[in-house]
Design a protein around this motif. Structure first.
Motif, mmCIF file in Angstrom:
data_model
loop_
_atom_site.group_PDB
_atom_site.id
_atom_site.type_symbol
_atom_site.label_atom_id
_atom_site.label_comp_id
_atom_site.label_asym_id
_atom_site.label_seq_id
_atom_site.Cartn_x
_atom_site.Cartn_y
_atom_site.Cartn_z
ATOM 1 N N TRP A 3 -3.905 3.286 -11.123
ATOM 2 C CA TRP A 3 -2.625 2.605 -11.330
ATOM 3 C C TRP A 3 -1.606 3.041 -10.286
ATOM 4 C CZ3 TRP A 3 1.728 5.431 -12.212
ATOM 5 C CH2 TRP A 3 1.562 6.744 -12.635
ATOM 6 N N VAL A 7 0.633 0.661 -7.880
ATOM 7 C CA VAL A 7 2.087 0.738 -7.724
ATOM 8 C C VAL A 7 2.456 0.802 -6.248
ATOM 9 C CG1 VAL A 7 4.109 2.210 -8.115
ATOM 10 C CG2 VAL A 7 2.549 1.713 -10.004
ATOM 11 N N ALA A 69 -3.515 -1.855 -11.364
ATOM 12 C CA ALA A 69 -2.523 -1.442 -12.368
ATOM 13 C C ALA A 69 -2.167 -2.625 -13.260
ATOM 14 C CB ALA A 69 -1.264 -0.921 -11.672
ATOM 15 N N ILE A 73 3.179 -1.951 -15.834
ATOM 16 C CA ILE A 73 3.683 -0.989 -14.851
ATOM 17 C C ILE A 73 4.279 -1.719 -13.662
ATOM 18 C CG2 ILE A 73 3.002 0.780 -13.175
ATOM 19 C CD1 ILE A 73 0.984 1.788 -15.150
ATOM 20 N N CYS A 77 8.515 -2.719 -11.178
ATOM 21 C CA CYS A 77 8.543 -2.424 -9.739
ATOM 22 C C CYS A 77 9.073 -3.597 -8.920
ATOM 23 C CB CYS A 77 7.146 -2.053 -9.251
ATOM 24 S SG CYS A 77 6.489 -0.562 -9.983
ATOM 25 N N CYS A 116 10.448 3.519 -16.232
ATOM 26 C CA CYS A 116 9.545 2.497 -16.787
ATOM 27 C C CYS A 116 8.091 2.793 -16.444
ATOM 28 C CB CYS A 116 9.922 1.114 -16.262
ATOM 29 S SG CYS A 116 11.454 0.469 -16.940
ATOM 30 N N ILE A 117 7.841 3.241 -15.223
ATOM 31 C CA ILE A 117 6.472 3.543 -14.814
ATOM 32 C C ILE A 117 5.915 4.707 -15.628
ATOM 33 C CG2 ILE A 117 5.061 4.458 -12.921
ATOM 34 C CD1 ILE A 117 6.820 2.806 -11.020
ATOM 35 N N LYS A 122 -0.805 3.060 -19.114
ATOM 36 C CA LYS A 122 -1.486 3.045 -17.815
ATOM 37 C C LYS A 122 -2.747 2.188 -17.803
ATOM 38 C CE LYS A 122 1.528 6.020 -16.346
ATOM 39 N NZ LYS A 122 2.594 5.900 -17.292
#
Length: 146
Positions: A3, A7, A69, A73, A77, A116-117, A122
């Protein structure tokens, strides 16, 4: 930890999208400042074409990130685009960037993204079709609510 790679790919894609958009604007402003007889058509402006290609190709990175990911997640972003766009717009196009306002807001946005991540699941384990249908069924407005 795949993940994390997702990202990184997603943030690269969003940043390159912002760069592509700002390259397009930069090229158009450069041509606009030239006398009419020296202006080139849009497809003969290499920086504009590069910006368009970069903007479009960045979508491939956004899609590739989904292999590594979950969207839970990657969704937050997406606001990386705003931060990257502000930086590229300031550097390339001379747009105003005040650290007391824009810089603090950018830091707060990135802090929210990191939060948030960290908090997001995950993996997408346990999200079968039945679970999704059940969630949609219970969250959809019923005809009686109208």
């Amino acid at each position: 930890m795949f993940w994390l790679m997702g990202v990184g790919i997603y943030m690269f894609g969003r940043s390159s999208m912002a760069l592509g958009g700002n390259l397009q604007r930069y090229s158009m402003l450069q041509e606009w400042n030239k006398p009419d007889e020296h202006q080139r058509s849009k497809m003969k402006q290499p920086i504009l074409v590069l910006g368009i290609v970069l903007f479009v190709v960045s979508g491939l990175f956004l899609s590739a990130a989904l292999l590594f990911a979950p969207m839970s997640i990657l969704g937050p972003c997406g606001v990386v685009f705003l931060v990257a766009n502000a930086g590229f717009a300031h550097r390339l196009n001379g747009e105003r960037f005040v650290w007391a306002e824009d810089g603090i807001c950018s830091v707060l946005i990135m802090a929210g993204v990191i939060t948030c991540i960290v908090a997001a699941p995950k993996t997408e384990d346990g999200q079968d079709d039945g679970t999704v249908k059940t969630c949609l069924l219970y969250t959809s407005p019923s005809p009686r609510d109208s």
